[in-house]
Design an enzyme around this catalytic site. Sequence first.
Site, PDB file in Angstrom:
ATOM      1  N   ASP A 222      -4.784  -5.969   5.209  1.00 24.36           N
ATOM      2  CA  ASP A 222      -5.873  -6.729   5.840  1.00 24.36           C
ATOM      3  C   ASP A 222      -5.850  -8.195   5.420  1.00 24.36           C
ATOM      4  O   ASP A 222      -6.341  -9.050   6.138  1.00 24.36           O
ATOM      5  CB  ASP A 222      -7.218  -6.105   5.460  1.00 24.36           C
ATOM      6  CG  ASP A 222      -7.397  -4.751   6.137  1.00 24.36           C
ATOM      7  OD1 ASP A 222      -6.928  -4.613   7.286  1.00 24.36           O
ATOM      8  OD2 ASP A 222      -7.958  -3.834   5.511  1.00 24.36           O
TER       9      ASP A 222
ATOM     10  N   ASN B  22       0.852  -1.197   0.000  1.00 22.03           N
ATOM     11  CA  ASN B  22       0.000   0.000   0.000  1.00 22.03           C
ATOM     12  C   ASN B  22       0.885   1.243   0.000  1.00 22.03           C
ATOM     13  O   ASN B  22       2.105   1.139   0.006  1.00 22.03           O
ATOM     14  CB  ASN B  22      -0.970  -0.027   1.196  1.00 22.03           C
ATOM     15  CG  ASN B  22      -0.240  -0.033   2.522  1.00 22.03           C
ATOM     16  OD1 ASN B  22       0.473   0.906   2.861  1.00 22.03           O
ATOM     17  ND2 ASN B  22      -0.399  -1.119   3.278  1.00 22.03           N
TER      18      ASN B  22
ATOM     19  N   LYS C  19     -14.407   2.534  15.573  1.00 25.79           N
ATOM     20  CA  LYS C  19     -13.154   1.773  15.740  1.00 25.79           C
ATOM     21  C   LYS C  19     -12.594   1.912  17.156  1.00 25.79           C
ATOM     22  O   LYS C  19     -12.058   0.956  17.720  1.00 25.79           O
ATOM     23  CB  LYS C  19     -12.132   2.295  14.719  1.00 25.79           C
ATOM     24  CG  LYS C  19     -11.282   1.218  14.119  1.00 25.79           C
ATOM     25  CD  LYS C  19     -10.565   1.695  12.881  1.00 25.79           C
ATOM     26  CE  LYS C  19     -11.439   1.587  11.650  1.00 25.79           C
ATOM     27  NZ  LYS C  19     -10.735   1.971  10.426  1.00 25.79           N
TER      28      LYS C  19
ATOM     29  N   LYS D  76       8.187 -17.706  -9.721  1.00 24.42           N
ATOM     30  CA  LYS D  76       7.546 -16.545 -10.351  1.00 24.42           C
ATOM     31  C   LYS D  76       6.370 -17.017 -11.220  1.00 24.42           C
ATOM     32  O   LYS D  76       6.549 -17.936 -12.034  1.00 24.42           O
ATOM     33  CB  LYS D  76       8.588 -15.798 -11.191  1.00 24.42           C
ATOM     34  CG  LYS D  76       8.068 -14.515 -11.753  1.00 24.42           C
ATOM     35  CD  LYS D  76       9.141 -13.796 -12.556  1.00 24.42           C
ATOM     36  CE  LYS D  76       8.523 -12.640 -13.304  1.00 24.42           C
ATOM     37  NZ  LYS D  76       9.386 -12.129 -14.346  1.00 24.42           N
TER      38      LYS D  76
ATOM     39  N   LYS E 177     -12.248  -1.663  18.883  1.00 28.54           N
ATOM     40  CA  LYS E 177     -10.897  -2.171  19.112  1.00 28.54           C
ATOM     41  C   LYS E 177     -10.425  -1.919  20.550  1.00 28.54           C
ATOM     42  O   LYS E 177      -9.251  -2.131  20.861  1.00 28.54           O
ATOM     43  CB  LYS E 177      -9.924  -1.564  18.110  1.00 28.54           C
ATOM     44  CG  LYS E 177     -10.237  -1.926  16.654  1.00 28.54           C
ATOM     45  CD  LYS E 177      -9.036  -1.766  15.750  1.00 28.54           C
ATOM     46  CE  LYS E 177      -9.385  -2.107  14.319  1.00 28.54           C
ATOM     47  NZ  LYS E 177      -8.211  -2.397  13.498  1.00 28.54           N
TER      48      LYS E 177
ATOM     49  N   PRO F  46      -4.182 -11.299  10.920  1.00 28.66           N
ATOM     50  CA  PRO F  46      -4.612 -10.976  12.278  1.00 28.66           C
ATOM     51  C   PRO F  46      -4.581  -9.462  12.484  1.00 28.66           C
ATOM     52  O   PRO F  46      -3.749  -8.772  11.888  1.00 28.66           O
ATOM     53  CB  PRO F  46      -3.556 -11.660  13.157  1.00 28.66           C
ATOM     54  CG  PRO F  46      -2.383 -11.875  12.275  1.00 28.66           C
ATOM     55  CD  PRO F  46      -2.901 -12.004  10.869  1.00 28.66           C
ATOM     56  N   ASP F  47      -5.495  -8.954  13.290  1.00 28.93           N
ATOM     57  CA  ASP F  47      -5.488  -7.527  13.615  1.00 28.93           C
ATOM     58  C   ASP F  47      -4.524  -7.331  14.795  1.00 28.93           C
ATOM     59  O   ASP F  47      -4.810  -7.750  15.921  1.00 28.93           O
ATOM     60  CB  ASP F  47      -6.902  -7.059  13.967  1.00 28.93           C
ATOM     61  CG  ASP F  47      -6.975  -5.549  14.061  1.00 28.93           C
ATOM     62  OD1 ASP F  47      -6.174  -4.962  14.822  1.00 28.93           O
ATOM     63  OD2 ASP F  47      -7.805  -4.949  13.369  1.00 28.93           O
ATOM     64  N   ILE F  48      -3.386  -6.727  14.523  1.00 27.48           N
ATOM     65  CA  ILE F  48      -2.319  -6.593  15.529  1.00 27.48           C
ATOM     66  C   ILE F  48      -2.802  -5.740  16.706  1.00 27.48           C
ATOM     67  O   ILE F  48      -2.612  -6.075  17.886  1.00 27.48           O
ATOM     68  CB  ILE F  48      -1.052  -5.980  14.884  1.00 27.48           C
ATOM     69  CG1 ILE F  48      -0.604  -6.861  13.710  1.00 27.48           C
ATOM     70  CG2 ILE F  48       0.054  -5.816  15.914  1.00 27.48           C
ATOM     71  CD1 ILE F  48       0.446  -6.232  12.814  1.00 27.48           C
TER      72      ILE F  48
HETATM   73  O1  C5P Z   1      -9.437  -1.666  10.996  1.00 27.92           O
HETATM   74  P1  C5P Z   1      -8.431  -0.732  10.432  1.00 27.92           P
HETATM   75  O2  C5P Z   1      -7.397  -1.410   9.586  1.00 27.92           O
HETATM   76  O3  C5P Z   1      -8.991   0.469   9.751  1.00 27.92           O
HETATM   77  O4  C5P Z   1      -7.680  -0.171  11.733  1.00 27.92           O
HETATM   78  C1  C5P Z   1      -6.584   0.665  11.638  1.00 27.92           C
HETATM   79  C2  C5P Z   1      -5.773   0.561  12.895  1.00 27.92           C
HETATM   80  O5  C5P Z   1      -5.547  -0.818  13.207  1.00 27.92           O
HETATM   81  C3  C5P Z   1      -4.394   1.136  12.732  1.00 27.92           C
HETATM   82  O6  C5P Z   1      -3.994   1.628  13.998  1.00 27.92           O
HETATM   83  C4  C5P Z   1      -3.551  -0.038  12.279  1.00 27.92           C
HETATM   84  O7  C5P Z   1      -2.188   0.122  12.600  1.00 27.92           O
HETATM   85  C5  C5P Z   1      -4.186  -1.175  13.063  1.00 27.92           C
HETATM   86  N1  C5P Z   1      -4.150  -2.483  12.386  1.00 27.92           N
HETATM   87  C6  C5P Z   1      -3.394  -3.509  12.918  1.00 27.92           C
HETATM   88  N2  C5P Z   1      -3.402  -4.748  12.328  1.00 27.92           N
HETATM   89  C7  C5P Z   1      -4.138  -4.979  11.236  1.00 27.92           C
HETATM   90  C8  C5P Z   1      -4.927  -3.958  10.682  1.00 27.92           C
HETATM   91  C9  C5P Z   1      -4.911  -2.718  11.281  1.00 27.92           C
HETATM   92  O8  C5P Z   1      -2.682  -3.284  13.912  1.00 27.92           O
HETATM   93  N3  C5P Z   1      -4.128  -6.175  10.691  1.00 27.92           N
END
Ligand code: C5P
Length: 400
Positions: free
Chosen positions: A279, A210, A337, A289, A341, A305-307
């Site tokens: 994501d 990105n 959010k 390749k 979160k 995973p959402d860190i």
């Molecule tokens: O849900 P979204 O991606 O919009 O949330 C953004 C926030 O979550 C940011 O602080 C980003 O660093 C964190 N994030 C994360 N791990 C992910 C996706 C987002 O820590 N896989």
Amino acid sequence: MELIFKKKILLGVTGGIAAYKSAELIRLLIKAGAEVRVVMTPAAREFVQPLTYQALSGHKVYTDVFDAEAESAMDHIELARWADLMIVAPASANFIAKLLDGYADNLLLTLCLASKQAVAIAPAMNQQMYLNQATQDNIHRLKSRGVKIWGPAQGEQACGDVGPGRMLEPEALLGLIEGRFSPGKLSGKKVLITAGPTHEAIDPVRYIGNRSTGRMGYALAREAFDAGAEVTLVSGPVSLDSPAGVDRISVTSALEMHDAVLSQVSGADLFIACAAVADYRVTVVAPQKIKKSAKNIQLELTPNPDILSAVTRLENKPFTLGFAAETEKLEQNAADKLKRKNLDMIAANQVGGGQTGFESDTNELLVLWPGGKQMLSLNHKNEIAKQLIDLLADHYNALE
Ligand code: C5P
């Protein structure tokens, strides 16, 4: 005044007419109780005699890397370690360029290379030399490495020009030196920060990425360090210099970032999730390749995973600031959010063109917390980072 009592200040002087003002700076430092050692470059000696500084500091002035007499008193590595703070005033355009490139062809540059801590410089030069793109780029890059740039001031110059390039007055430099010794708002706190994008491999040569450059996260790391924190920066792939004093862990993918964060988070007082984490990742990474063909191909994606959520689910979770990059309904999405979160604060920015968000030097943030909000209006990312760390520290300290 007490702030610098018995502090060890190493003052570097380079070739510039403002070197005469450094004599007054030494006098002020000594009066405030500091211990001062002076290092002069060969060009500086064309402007002021070492004896002047020796008389004021009470110590022999260091001028040469191979000065047997001075070396026997304290060698150059010892001298770099001795200093609580190194300040170069005046710092010439030539010195600034060499400092950036890591030259060590005089004692002062050698000491700067051998010093573990950030150096402060007070540029002084002709306004045209200061405004030259080369000097501006050099100063900008040194700043991003954590070198403190103090000044220059505007006004009349010795050469008759008027403009930016005058060295700050000794009283102003003394104030800035004292400021370096006043405890910051995050003094003694551990801060963990994620920054930059993640790259999710498709095959050995391609990835999904990105537009995040990491600039906001790096600026936050620098500001948190400046506020006295011990900072660990978990960084995705970016082309930025590591800020001085910050511990950087480089990762590529979201899974690597997740593992690095979870291995570092215990003991962290604050967590700032500034990274633009992908994501999704490619479910099966091709071992070779992928060959071009006329047919459509499909990539299957698996959620990462959402860190941030993994951190806020921890029993002893740190005080957490998340980011929300939104293209629409900024406040509503960010407020959702914040709750979903389980964050202590969220900083929302509008992305997708304009002067904010990815690939921009400037940013504007709407910061929300349970029961309050504040707008940080359009400014350079460095300034926004300063304001955000200030706000974060105030909220964190209010809980303590
Ligand atoms: O849900 P979204 O991606 O919009 O949330 C953004 C926030 O979550 C940011 O602080 C980003 O660093 C964190 N994030 C994360 N791990 C992910 C996706 C987002 O820590 N896989």
